[in-house]
Every structure is written in C-alpha cells, then in structure tokens.
Design an enzyme around this catalytic site. Sequence first.
Site, short mmCIF file in Angstrom:
data_model
loop_
_atom_site.label_atom_id
_atom_site.label_comp_id
_atom_site.label_asym_id
_atom_site.label_seq_id
_atom_site.Cartn_x
_atom_site.Cartn_y
_atom_site.Cartn_z
N LYS A 22 31.56 36.42 51.08
CA LYS A 22 30.44 35.88 50.30
C LYS A 22 30.88 35.74 48.83
O LYS A 22 30.66 34.69 48.20
CB LYS A 22 29.26 36.82 50.39
CG LYS A 22 28.18 36.59 49.35
CD LYS A 22 27.00 37.53 49.48
CE LYS A 22 27.18 38.84 48.79
NZ LYS A 22 26.97 38.86 47.35
N ASN A 23 31.54 36.76 48.30
CA ASN A 23 31.82 36.78 46.86
C ASN A 23 33.02 35.94 46.45
O ASN A 23 33.25 35.75 45.26
CB ASN A 23 31.97 38.22 46.37
CG ASN A 23 30.62 38.94 46.39
OD1 ASN A 23 29.57 38.32 46.61
ND2 ASN A 23 30.64 40.24 46.20
N CYS A 116 18.20 42.50 38.89
CA CYS A 116 17.93 42.76 40.31
C CYS A 116 17.81 44.28 40.43
O CYS A 116 17.85 45.01 39.44
CB CYS A 116 19.07 42.22 41.18
SG CYS A 116 20.59 43.12 40.95
N ARG A 121 21.79 43.05 34.80
CA ARG A 121 22.73 41.95 35.07
C ARG A 121 22.77 40.89 33.96
O ARG A 121 22.49 39.74 34.16
CB ARG A 121 22.41 41.30 36.42
CG ARG A 121 22.17 42.25 37.57
CD ARG A 121 23.39 43.06 37.99
NE ARG A 121 24.44 42.27 38.57
CZ ARG A 121 24.50 41.90 39.87
NH1 ARG A 121 23.52 42.22 40.67
NH2 ARG A 121 25.51 41.20 40.32
N ASP A 305 30.65 48.02 45.47
CA ASP A 305 29.93 47.45 46.62
C ASP A 305 30.09 48.28 47.89
O ASP A 305 29.46 47.98 48.90
CB ASP A 305 30.39 46.02 46.90
CG ASP A 305 29.98 45.08 45.78
OD1 ASP A 305 30.50 43.95 45.73
OD2 ASP A 305 29.17 45.49 44.93
N ARG A 397 21.28 38.50 53.15
CA ARG A 397 21.93 37.80 52.03
C ARG A 397 23.44 37.86 52.14
O ARG A 397 24.14 36.98 51.65
CB ARG A 397 21.51 38.44 50.69
CG ARG A 397 20.05 38.27 50.36
CD ARG A 397 19.77 38.70 48.95
NE ARG A 397 20.75 38.13 48.03
CZ ARG A 397 20.81 38.46 46.74
NH1 ARG A 397 19.99 39.36 46.25
NH2 ARG A 397 21.69 37.90 45.93
C1 EPZ Z 1 30.16 40.62 41.11
O1 EPZ Z 1 28.96 40.66 40.37
C2 EPZ Z 1 29.76 40.72 42.57
N1 EPZ Z 1 28.93 39.58 42.93
C3 EPZ Z 1 29.00 42.01 42.81
O2 EPZ Z 1 28.70 42.09 44.21
C4 EPZ Z 1 29.91 43.17 42.43
O3 EPZ Z 1 29.21 44.39 42.60
C5 EPZ Z 1 30.36 43.03 40.97
O4 EPZ Z 1 31.00 41.75 40.78
C6 EPZ Z 1 31.34 44.12 40.56
O5 EPZ Z 1 32.46 44.09 41.39
C7 EPZ Z 1 29.52 38.39 43.21
O6 EPZ Z 1 30.73 38.27 43.16
C8 EPZ Z 1 28.60 37.27 43.57
P1 EPZ Z 1 30.29 41.90 36.80
P2 EPZ Z 1 28.97 40.31 38.77
O7 EPZ Z 1 30.05 40.75 35.90
O8 EPZ Z 1 29.94 39.25 38.53
C9 EPZ Z 1 27.99 43.99 33.20
C10 EPZ Z 1 27.35 42.35 46.10
O9 EPZ Z 1 26.77 43.35 46.55
N2 EPZ Z 1 27.96 42.65 32.58
O10 EPZ Z 1 31.68 42.31 37.11
O11 EPZ Z 1 27.57 40.13 38.35
C11 EPZ Z 1 27.14 44.04 34.45
O12 EPZ Z 1 25.79 44.28 34.14
C12 EPZ Z 1 27.33 42.07 44.61
O13 EPZ Z 1 27.99 41.52 46.81
C13 EPZ Z 1 27.49 42.52 31.27
O14 EPZ Z 1 27.09 43.49 30.65
O15 EPZ Z 1 29.53 41.69 38.19
C14 EPZ Z 1 27.76 45.19 35.22
O16 EPZ Z 1 27.26 46.42 34.71
C15 EPZ Z 1 26.46 43.08 43.85
N3 EPZ Z 1 27.46 41.28 30.71
C16 EPZ Z 1 29.25 45.07 34.87
O17 EPZ Z 1 29.31 44.28 33.67
C17 EPZ Z 1 27.91 40.16 31.39
O18 EPZ Z 1 27.88 39.06 30.80
C18 EPZ Z 1 30.08 44.38 35.94
O19 EPZ Z 1 29.46 43.15 36.22
C19 EPZ Z 1 28.39 40.32 32.71
C20 EPZ Z 1 28.42 41.58 33.28
#
Ligand code: EPZ
Length: 417
Positions: A22-23, A116, A121, A305, A397
């Site tokens: 998915k990711n 969420c 996020r 995850d 999902r």
């Molecule tokens: C991706 O989410 C994945 N989703 C998530 O999987 C996964 O948990 C996550 O990466 C971490 O590995 C997809 O790939 C669609 P991040 P993403 O940006 O990109 C903070 C699942 O269950 N942050 O690496 O949203 C954020 O809040 C999902 O399949 C900011 O502060 O994760 C988090 O605390 C859940 N500002 C941390 O960084 C930003 O602009 C990591 O988020 C972006 C992120």
Amino acid sequence: MQKLEVFGASRLKGQIKISGSKNASLPILAATLLSSKKIFLKNLPKVKDIETMISLLQSLGSKISYDGEKHIIDNSNQKKFFASYNLVKTMRAGILVLGPLLAKFGKAKVSLPGGCAIGTRPIDIHLKALSNLGVKYKIFQGYVHAIAPKGLIGTKIKFPQISVGATENLIIAASFAKGTTILSNCAVEPEVLDLVNFLKKIGCSIKWISKRCLSIKGVKKINEIIYSIMFDRIEAGTYLVAAAATEGNLRVKNVIPSLIKTELNILRKIGAKIKVKRNEIHIIGNKDIKNISFKTAPYPGFPTDLQAQFMVLLCKAKKDSFIKEDIFENRFMHVGELNRMGAQIKINGNKAIISGNTDFQAAELMATDLRASVSLIIAALTAKGKSVINRIYHLDRGYENLEKKLKKVGAKIKRSG
Ligand code: EPZ
C-alpha cells in the site's frame, strides 16, 4: 457497520501470499501524474486506500482502468489541479499529489489532510521544502493554495527531520524542476526506494549519492512503462507476528527477506524459528516467548507500523517488555482494547510497559486505526472463544483479503453486519 468475528484459539499453519505494498503504491500512483504517456502498474493491492487514491486521480482527470492483470493509468488529458477535501480527508496520503501537480502545472489546490487517530500528521516539512524549490503557498479554508511563479527550480534541501511523505513529495516535484536538486536527510524506507526505481524507469534522472542523500536532475521526457509494485513488508510482518503469537508454522511468500531484517532479528530474539529462502520466510512459533524492548525508528530501525502487532506478542512473553513509540505521538490506541482482553499494559507518555504471561480473553472490541485493528485480530486468534472486532473499515484500508488469507491457514474468522 461491518465487523469481524474471530473464534480462537487457533494456530496458523500453511502459507500466505503477500500482496503489493500500500505504502509504495500510493506515492507511485501520485507520481503517474507526471506522465502524459500511459503507465501500466501491476500488483496494486485491492485495498480501500488504493481505491481512494485512484478516485482522487480520476477526480483530477486521470483515466484509470484495470484489465484483470494490471492497472492502466492514462494522464494524457489530465488537466485539473484541485484535490478535494472529501477524498483527501479519508486518506492522508492524498497530500502526495501536491508535488506532482506543482511539477506538472506550476500550481495546485490540495486539501490539508488533517489528522488521524495516531497523530496530528502535519505537513510543514513538505511545505517548507517545496518553498525551497520556489513554491509560494498559503493555507486558506483547509486547503493548500500553492503556485510556482517561475516553475520549480532545483536547489539543495536538507530535511529538518526524517519524513517518508515529505521525501516522496519532494522526489516527485524535483524530478521536473529546472536544474538539479540535492535532497539530504531523506527517508530510506523500501517504499521510497520503490518510488525512486519507478521514477528512474519512467525516465527521471535520480541517484543516491549517499545513504540518505539524493541527486535529482529535472527532466521533461517521460517513457511509457509497465511497473510492478514491491511486496507489502508491513503485511508480511503482521502475518509473521500472528504466526509467532499462535505458535504457528507459516510460510510467507512473495517477499524480499533482506528488507525486513530488523523484524526477523527481533522475532528470532523472541524465540521464533525463522528460515529464509529467496522469496519466502518460514516461521515456527515457540511456546516460550522471550521478552524484549525496542523503540520505533525510521528505516532501517524498527517500523512504527508493526509496533501494535509486536505488542500483542510481547504480552505473551514470560517477563515484562518495554516499547518506546518515537515516530507518532498517539500510537497506543490499541492498548485500551488489549487491556480489556486481559493484557496488563501501562502507558507513560510514549513508553509502554507490557507485563508478560497474558492469556488473552475473547471480547467485543473496537478498532481505531489500521495497525491497531490488526493487533486486536492477532490477540483474538490466541483467545479461547468468540471475539468481535467492530469498525473494521480501518482494516480494509490496508489489508487485502485479510480474513480469506487467515482462513486459509486455519483461522476461524468471518465478516458480519
Ligand atoms: C508514512 O506516513 C506511512 N504512510 C505511515 O504508514 C508510516 O507509519 C510512516 O510513514 C512512518 O514510517 C504512507 O506511506 C502512506 P512521516 P507519513 O512523514 O509519510 C511528522 C500505515 O499504517 N511529520 O514519516 O505521514 C509526523 O507527524 C501508515 O500504513 C511532521 O511533523 O509519515 C510523524 O510524527 C500510518 N511534519 C513523523 O514526522 C511533516 O511535514 C513521521 O511522519 C511530516 C511528518
């Protein structure tokens, strides 16, 4: 509202074929917006988030069909750059169309994804990095209104913290920027590498210059290609944990074991027997589950995850375990429900103290987010009697044919309602 009924206890025995990731699919689908040629994608998982991303692309004017073997994505007449709230709100990764729309049109209006269950996020890292490429934006009425008056201009960008989504958005945007962009402190999850492989295949000029650093030279010419999405390493990890928790004997196929080394090492430490072949992992669960402690971290660290799933397994260890959730601020939503099944888990900020020796009791349960939901299923598989998991739209999902795959290896599970 649909629910799943699980009749435990059962041991998982047999083999499960892992679906496409998915990711990895989500950023690659967003990246197809760059191409005015047809793109053929194989192995997209049939899960709700992919359906939502396809609907989002279709709302932007993409023509998408499926011939039973591959998806055909035709963006030759894709002209819209407005991604609406009603689609982005249900699937946060919708924000990944921002980079490609700016790259293609120099402007975009994309709904803020909103938070969420697992956290707020934010997308500040995405937006700051895009502004380095020459994007001007304002947040107004829940939308990002962005424009690149002089087009995207390559530059050096260092992410202030590792973000999978921000890395992916910027890789796609920089692929069409004028000149060269150097992105450092990138996320290096396998899904990011799959996106890079896809972009290189369609003709983008991208190369890793060090572990977390990419050099991207903007291009305009895109080839028509057929591409197969990598396997879903989180789905694979989920079934491996389920086999370990149920003292099962499971072969997980269509995987690349080297990409989930961290998880396999932890499963071995916990006492599971693991044999690895080219595209298969054979796991034999152990009655004596050993306790361990870990913290979640960006790849190649322990994946957030899989945190909920491993927590269930550790409830069955002989002694206490400790988990630190260092990625998301609220990713212990499964704890309350697990404690209702007899677990003894205490939360202190982003730390969880898991008492061992838990025999889960069957119960009526509520799913809250994708990975928390599947952890409840794993616990229910080990509990004697009937558990009911409500709000399973969270599961749909991200897990393709979950109950079918589990039934095939001995689980007594059915969907109702
Ligand atoms: C991706 O989410 C994945 N989703 C998530 O999987 C996964 O948990 C996550 O990466 C971490 O590995 C997809 O790939 C669609 P991040 P993403 O940006 O990109 C903070 C699942 O269950 N942050 O690496 O949203 C954020 O809040 C999902 O399949 C900011 O502060 O994760 C988090 O605390 C859940 N500002 C941390 O960084 C930003 O602009 C990591 O988020 C972006 C992120």
